[in-house]
Enzyme design. Structure first.
Site, PDB file in Angstrom:
ATOM      1  CD  GLU A   1      -3.048  -1.077   0.313  1.00 30.05           C
ATOM      2  OE1 GLU A   1      -3.056  -0.176  -0.534  1.00 30.05           O
ATOM      3  OE2 GLU A   1      -3.920  -1.967   0.377  1.00 30.05           O
TER       4      GLU A   1
ATOM      5  NE  ARG B   1      -3.789   2.618  -0.687  1.00 33.53           N
ATOM      6  CZ  ARG B   1      -5.023   2.500  -0.246  1.00 33.53           C
ATOM      7  NH1 ARG B   1      -5.690   3.538   0.159  1.00 33.53           N
ATOM      8  NH2 ARG B   1      -5.607   1.307  -0.190  1.00 33.53           N
TER       9      ARG B   1
ATOM     10  CG  ASP C   1      -6.220  -7.386  -6.845  1.00 32.11           C
ATOM     11  OD1 ASP C   1      -5.165  -7.753  -6.308  1.00 32.11           O
ATOM     12  OD2 ASP C   1      -6.944  -6.494  -6.377  1.00 32.11           O
TER      13      ASP C   1
ATOM     14  CB  THR D   1      -2.227  -1.394  -9.033  1.00 33.57           C
ATOM     15  OG1 THR D   1      -3.480  -2.074  -8.875  1.00 33.57           O
ATOM     16  CG2 THR D   1      -1.607  -1.135  -7.667  1.00 33.57           C
TER      17      THR D   1
END
Ligand code: DMJ
Length: 586
Positions: free
Chosen positions: A174, A178, A307, A569
């Protein structure tokens, strides 16, 4: 017609009369030859049918099995394909929505990692202070939307307040997608403002120790202050496959910008370990062991923890301008596995969806795989990804048209394109709810599933939803971007207005049910309940992904073209480049 033209036509007609092949000159000989050939063919097939029926069927089946018709895009509702110029009023509506979200955050919680719009509060991922989760994740959207004043204030905060010297357990994946991704994209879109690269390098250097494991697979957590990787004890020290294999675009781009190979090497090593784990079906279980670099017996799916592994196989191939064939091989293998084992059709409407494979161990220790018709909202990235993959690894001619023609794609390319188009349709059907928002998880009906027919009038249902009880986790919409991400890609690759219409319908639902009057947007706890109940949280990906993809869906397609950019992503665009010194492993 001119005299010359007429003379030429007469000449052509004469030539036709005299220049036939011997067979057309002597029709009786031709028909004898045909009869003999037909007899030989019938005899061969008859012989094979007797001794090798499978081979015989393979020879004749194309004449009996209906072939899929090439319909590259669903028809626009009464409107033919449009040009790619901006739909200004709709684009500007997304900018207004962004400002409504950002200004509330800035007013109530500037600098905090996460925002709670109902209580007007912020919160941080660790007690030692924020790491710019929301600010950094949002800044490139501001650049795209030309929100210069907001971007200037965000930059000021990054310059004066942002510190990564924070104690605590931060998620490696993450933080990378991000914060590192946001900084790198901000660096590029700001015209190389050194502040962003300096911060990106500082953060990456603190994350790097996570790769210091016996296998080279990263640990799931990192203490940024101590520069130390931390095992995920809740998951027996395993790292999820998506988390390990969704760091590469960011670390490789950083390597290009800094000319330091260490970032590249560490990220690429992960891919080498995964390839070495011998995925015979191309499918990857959702957990790996950083100790030995092997897959751990666990579910196989395109949803959570699986994913973006599939997403980054394709995007790594795209990022380096199709120059590293190893990713093409890995991606093609993976797609063969997914299309063969996970993609299904629903019972009534024939919707294309993806199932999960769940391993089960018998008393005797034997393992079998149970196919479960569960599809996370997260999977909805996959429709657009399949279409992008189809024109990339499935292109027969290099460059393809918009939308691609059948003869421009390989058989695999056509298969993936059609599956992508269909999966987007399915994801849109999961928006057929009271709010027009789609739930976090849906299950598709299968024979003998024990579901009361009246509770599941359509092909899919929300598991565990019971009247009068608090809605299950599956029923939520947490402002996720995956469907609009696919719509953005599908629109760019087809020019079909339908995808803009779909995106607008979703945007209107978000406006109607998630917008908080006093500022910000909140998740809803049940997409099938009106009036809605809110959950007091605005995920950072709402401003970084959902609103960005909606904005770009309505923006002129010359902005950030897919031929020049690859989106990480978390929707942070990086330029595609050709690596000068590095080559992929093979
Ligand atoms: C984002 O943080 C990323 O897209 C990630 O890959 C998974 N999904 C969330 C948003 O839903």
């Amino acid at each position: 017609m001119s005299g010359d033209g007429l003379r030429q036509r007469k000449k052509d007609a004469k030539a036709k009369k005299t220049s036939g092949t011997p067979a057309t000159k002597y029709p009786e000989i031709s028909s004898i030859k045909s009869s003999i050939l037909l007899f030989i063919a019938m005899f061969t097939i008859g012989f094979l049918a007797l001794y090798s029926p499978k081979v015989a069927w393979r020879l004749i089946s194309p004449y009996f099995t209906p072939q899929p018709v090439w319909e590259p895009v669903p028809p626009s509702r009464g409107v033919s394909a449009v040009d790619f110029s901006a739909d200004v009023p709709k684009r500007e509506a997304t900018v207004e929505a962004f400002k409504h979200a950002w200004l509330a955050y800035e007013r109530d919680a500037m600098g905090d990692d996460e925002y709670h719009p109902i209580s007007h509060k912020g919160s941080n991922l660790s007690e030692s202070g924020g790491i710019g989760y929301t600010v950094v994740d949002s800044i490139d959207t501001m650049f795209m939307m030309h929100l210069d004043e907001e971007a200037q204030r965000a930059r000021e905060w990054i310059a004066t307040e942002l510190s990564f010297d924070r104690e605590g357990k931060f998620n490696t994946f993450e933080t990378t997608i991000r914060v590192l991704g946001g900084l790198l994209s901000a660096y590029h879109l700001s015209g190389n403002d050194p502040l962003y690269l300096e911060k990106a390098k500082d953060l990456a250097d603190r994350i790097l120790p996570v790769f210091d494991t016996p296998s080279g697979l990263p640990l799931s957590m990192v203490n940024l202050a101590q520069r130390k990787g931390i095992s995920d004890v809740d998951n027996r020290g395993f790292v999820s496959t998506a988390e390990a294999a969704t760091l590469q675009l960011e670390f490789k781009y950083l390597s290009l910008l800094t000319d330091e190979e260490i970032y590249w090497e560490k990220a690429e090593k992960v891919m080498e370990v995964i390839k070495g784990s011998h995925l015979t079906t191309g499918l990857a279980s959702i957990f790996m062991n950083p100790e030995d670099g092997r897959f751990v017996l666990s579910a196989i799916r395109l949803g959570s923890r699986g994913d973006s592994y599939y997403e980054y196989l394709l995007k790594q191939y795209i990022q380096t301008n199709l120059s590293e064939p190893v990713y093409r091989v890995m991606y093609d293998d993976a797609m063969n596995g997914v299309l063969t084992h996970l993609v299904q059709k629903s019972q009534k409407a024939g919707l294309t969806y993806t199932s999960e494979l769940i391993p089960e161990r018998s008393m005797g220790g034997e393992i079998s795989w149970r196919l479960t018709p569960k599809q996370d909202h997260l999977v909805c990235f996959f429709g657009g990804s399949l279409m992008l993959g189809a024109i990339t690894t499935g292109s027969a001619t290099g460059k393809v048209s918009v939308p691609p023609r059948a003869d421009e794609l390989t058989e695999q390319g056509k298969r993936d394109w059609l599956a992508g188009v269909e999966l987007i349709e399915t994801c849109m059907r999961t928006h057929d709810t009271a709010t027009g928002l789609s739930p976090e998880i849906v299950h598709f009906r299968i024979p003998n599933d024990g579901i009361d027919g009246s509770g599941a009038a359509q092909d899919w249902y929300i598991k565990g939803a019971r009247p009068g009880e608090f809605p299950p986790y599956d029923a939520r919409y947490i402002l996720r971007p995956e469907t609009v991400e696919s719509l953005f890609i599908a629109f760019r690759l087809t020019g079909n207005r339908l995808y803009r219409d779909y995106g607008w319908a979703i945007f209107e639902s978000i406006q109607k049910y998630c917008r908080i009057e006093s500022g910000g947007y909140a998740s809803v706890v049940n997409v099938d309940e009106v009036p809605v109940r809110h959950e007091d949280k605005m995920e950072t990906f709402f401003m970084s992904e959902t609103l960005k993809y909606l904005y770009l869906l309505f923006e002129d397609a010359n902005v950030l073209p897919l031929s020049q950019y690859v989106f990480n992503t978390e929707a942070h665009p990086f330029p595609i480049f050709h690596p000068s010194i590095r080559t992929g492993f093979s």
